[in-house]
Design a protein around this motif. Sequence first.
Motif, PDB file in Angstrom:
ATOM      1  N   GLN A 266       1.233  -1.580   0.016  1.00 61.54           N
ATOM      2  CA  GLN A 266      -0.090  -0.387   0.074  1.00 61.54           C
ATOM      3  C   GLN A 266       1.115   1.216  -0.049  1.00 61.54           C
ATOM      4  N   SER A 268      -0.070   3.985   1.004  1.00 61.38           N
ATOM      5  CA  SER A 268       0.120   5.028   2.594  1.00 61.38           C
ATOM      6  C   SER A 268       0.713   4.303   3.570  1.00 61.38           C
ATOM      7  N   THR A 269       0.870   2.711   3.124  1.00 60.44           N
ATOM      8  CA  THR A 269       2.250   2.215   4.507  1.00 60.44           C
ATOM      9  C   THR A 269       3.268   3.028   3.916  1.00 60.44           C
ATOM     10  N   LYS A 271       4.301   5.359   2.391  1.00 59.78           N
ATOM     11  CA  LYS A 271       4.739   7.311   2.600  1.00 59.78           C
ATOM     12  C   LYS A 271       5.032   7.034   4.280  1.00 59.78           C
ATOM     13  N   THR A 272       4.403   6.092   5.437  1.00 62.59           N
ATOM     14  CA  THR A 272       4.067   6.391   6.845  1.00 62.59           C
ATOM     15  C   THR A 272       5.649   5.682   6.527  1.00 62.59           C
ATOM     16  N   ASP A 276       9.241   7.144  -0.101  1.00 63.72           N
ATOM     17  CA  ASP A 276       7.748   7.742  -0.703  1.00 63.72           C
ATOM     18  C   ASP A 276       8.402   7.298  -2.540  1.00 63.72           C
ATOM     19  N   SER A 298      -3.283   3.157  -5.502  1.00 62.80           N
ATOM     20  CA  SER A 298      -3.543   3.111  -3.756  1.00 62.80           C
ATOM     21  C   SER A 298      -2.293   1.776  -3.318  1.00 62.80           C
ATOM     22  N   ASP A 337      -9.089   1.289  -3.763  1.00 60.82           N
ATOM     23  CA  ASP A 337      -9.790   2.765  -4.195  1.00 60.82           C
ATOM     24  C   ASP A 337     -10.403   2.407  -4.682  1.00 60.82           C
TER      25      ASP A 337
END
Length: 739
Positions: A266, A268-269, A271-272, A276, A298, A337
Motif C-alpha cells: 500500500q 499510504s503505508t 509513505k508512513t 516515498d 493506492s 480504492d
Amino acid sequence: MTSWADIQKLASDLQRVQLSHSSKKLSEVNCIEVLQKLIASQQIDVVYTRDGHSYVTKKHLETEIKNECIAAGGRAPLTDIAVALNIDFDHIERTARLIVTNDEEFTLSNAELFATEYVHRLRNELRSLLDEQGNQTTAALCKHWDLSPELLQSLLIEKLSSTDFQGVVDGDTIYTASYLDARQLVLRAVLVAVTKVTPISTIQKRVGLTAKRFWIAFENLQAIGEVPGTIIGSKTSPACSYRPKMYDYLVKACVVNQYRQNEFLQISTLKTLGVDGKQALEETLGSSEAKKLINLNSMYMTKELMDQCVQTVHDEIQKTGIAEIRVSLQTLNLPLDTVDEDFIGEKVANSEKETNFSEGFVFKASILTEALKSIDKQIETKAHQEVDKLEAEKKKQGGGAKAPPKVQDDADDWGDNKKGGKGGKKGGKGGKSGGGKSSSATTSSAPSGSGTVQVSEEELEAWIRDSQAVPEEIISVVVEKLGHEATAALRKKVQEIQALQLVASAANSKKSLSAIGDKCRQLYDTLNTFEAATTSFADPLGSDLRQYLLKTVGSDLANGLLSYATGVDNAHQMKEKQRDETVEGLPEMVREPIRALFASLKSTDDDALEKFHDAVYDCSVPSATSLSLRKIDKKGRSEVGIKISADLREQLSSQSEPATALLLSVLYLLAKNGRPITASGKFVAQLMAQIKDICPENVYDLLQSCQKGVVTCIKNKDDEVAREMLEEDISKLKAAVLQ
C-alpha cells in the motif's frame, strides 16, 4: 591602589598625632579663620557637609568615596555613600565620575560605583555556579546579582580570559568545556538509541543545547564517525529530522516481509514508513523487483496478483454476463480504492471482446441486447402512438393556415434593423425551399415521417429502469449505448405498422387521390391570396415576401402536385435525388411541367413566381393531371382571406409560446385588415411598421414591447425575470388583438 590596611594605619597615625602634646596650639576659632582665608584665596578647594559644620577637600573626598565603595564589598550605590559621608549627592556623583575617569579600577553604572574587588568576587561566584550546574545564562546571572545585561557584559563576560576560565560563551549562555563534552556524549547516546525518524527539535530539546551548540556537537560526532544516521531536510528548517540507519534496516525488513506475504504494497503505508516514490521503493526492494510491480493509485501490485484479479472478474462475467468489480474482488481481500477498481475493470474490458466497463461494472454486449428485448412492449406501444400522430399531421396538412407557424429563434431576425430575407444567411433569396433550417409561418405544414420519430433518453431510461434488466448504477451507460438502437427499432416498428396500414388503405386510394387534388386547389387559392396581398407592400419587402411565399406555400403545392401525379402521399418526405428519380419515371406530358415547377422554386429571378404560375397551369391541363388549377378572382380571394383570418385567430387564442404568439398577432392584424400574408419571425420588425396606422396605439405599444422581450429572451435564455415579463406582455397583447 590603597588597601584597607593602609587606611587603618593612617587612622592610627592620625589618632597618635591628635593625642600628642604641643607647645603651640591654635584655638578652634583661629583654625576656622585660617581655613576661611585659605578658601577665599583659593589655595585650598573643599566641600562642605550637609550641616555646614564640616568640610573636606575634593582630593580627600575621592579617597573617602573609594573607601566607602571598598568597605561595601566593591559595590556601593552613590546614595548610600552620600548618606554615609553626609555630603550632597551632586558632589558625590561628580566626584565619582572623576574617579572613574582617572582610575580604571572603578566603574560607574546606574548611580552605583563598582570596584575591581567586586568583579573578582563575581568571577569566583561564576566559577562556583558553573562547577555546580555546567552552564549559566546571562539572564539568570543578571537576576541573581541584580545587574543589567550590559553591565554584566562589560564587567564580567568581556573580561573572562582563557587563562583562568575554561569554558565557552555562546550568545547569552556560558558553558564549561566539561558540560559541553557531557552533552555531546548525551547526543551520541540519543542518536544511537533512536530507531525511527525523529524531529531534530525533539532531539535538541532532549540534549538541552541551543541550536548552534547542538549542530557543533552533531558535526563533531559526525567528524569522528559517531552518527549512525542521516539528516533529512535543511538544518534551518523546522521540519528537519534525523533518520537512523537502524530505521532503514527495520523499514526494509518490514516492506520486504509485507511484499512477500501479500504480493502488494500500500502506498499510504510506504509513505508512513518514509518510502516515498518509485526510486525509494527500488532502493528498498531492489531495482529489478520494483520494476516488475504494477503501479496503481493506492498500491503497488505484482503482475501475478493483477492477473488473478482480472481472472476473478472474468469468471464472474462468464457466469452472469455482468460483474461489479468491488463485489467480485472481495474474496481477494485487497484494499483497493475506486480508481484501482476502475483500472482493473478497464483492463478486463480491453482483454475480452464485446465487453464494456462503466461505473464499476463490467458487462457483456449481450446485456445490452437483453435490455433492448426487455423494452419491446414499450417500443411497440410508442410506435402505435407515433403512427397515430403522423396520421393526424397528414389530416391537418392541407388545411389553409391551420398549421401553427414556426418562429425563428435567431435573435438577429427579430431586430429592428434587419431586412427580411435579404441580409441574413437564412431565408430570402438564396435560402433553401420548403423544410430547410429557416423557420416560417406558412399556410401548411408537412407531417414528419418515420425518419423523424425517436426515443428520448428520458423515455429509454424510464423503460429500462422499469424492466430491471440492468443494475441501477449502469442505467445511464446502457441508455447512452442503446439510444440509436432503440430509435432504430422504433422506426422499424413504425414502418411496419405504416406498411400494414398502407395495405389496408389501398382500397381507399382513389378517395385519397381526390383529397390530394382538393389540397392542391386549396394551396393554390391560398398562394394566390397571399400573392395579391404582397403587392400592397413596397419593395424590397414585397419582393422578399413573394420570394418567401414561393419557397414555402409554393413548395407544398409542388409536392402536392407530385403526389397527385404519382399517387403516393409522401412526396414531401422525398430527398431531392429521390424526387428527381420519381419525376423522371413519370410520362412525358406530366414529367416536363413538374420538372419546370420544381425548377421555378430554385429560381432567384424577379419573374420566378410568374414561371411558377405557368408551370402550375401546365401541370393542371387535361393532358397532365386534369386538376384545372386557375387563379381565383377578387371575391374568391376575399373568402380565402376570411378563412385565413379565422384560422390565425384560432391559432393565436391557443398559442402560449411568446415568439410564435407575437408573429401570429402581426399576421392576424394584417389579415383582419385585408392583407393576409405568410411570413417568418425575420419579417416582424418590418411588418410592424406596416400596421402602425391600422391598429390602436396601445396594441402597437404592446407589439413593440413584446418584440423587444422576444429578442431579450432569445439572447438571454436563462433570464427568468425577462421571460415572466414577456409572458405577461404576450397575454395582454393576445387579449387586445383578439378583442
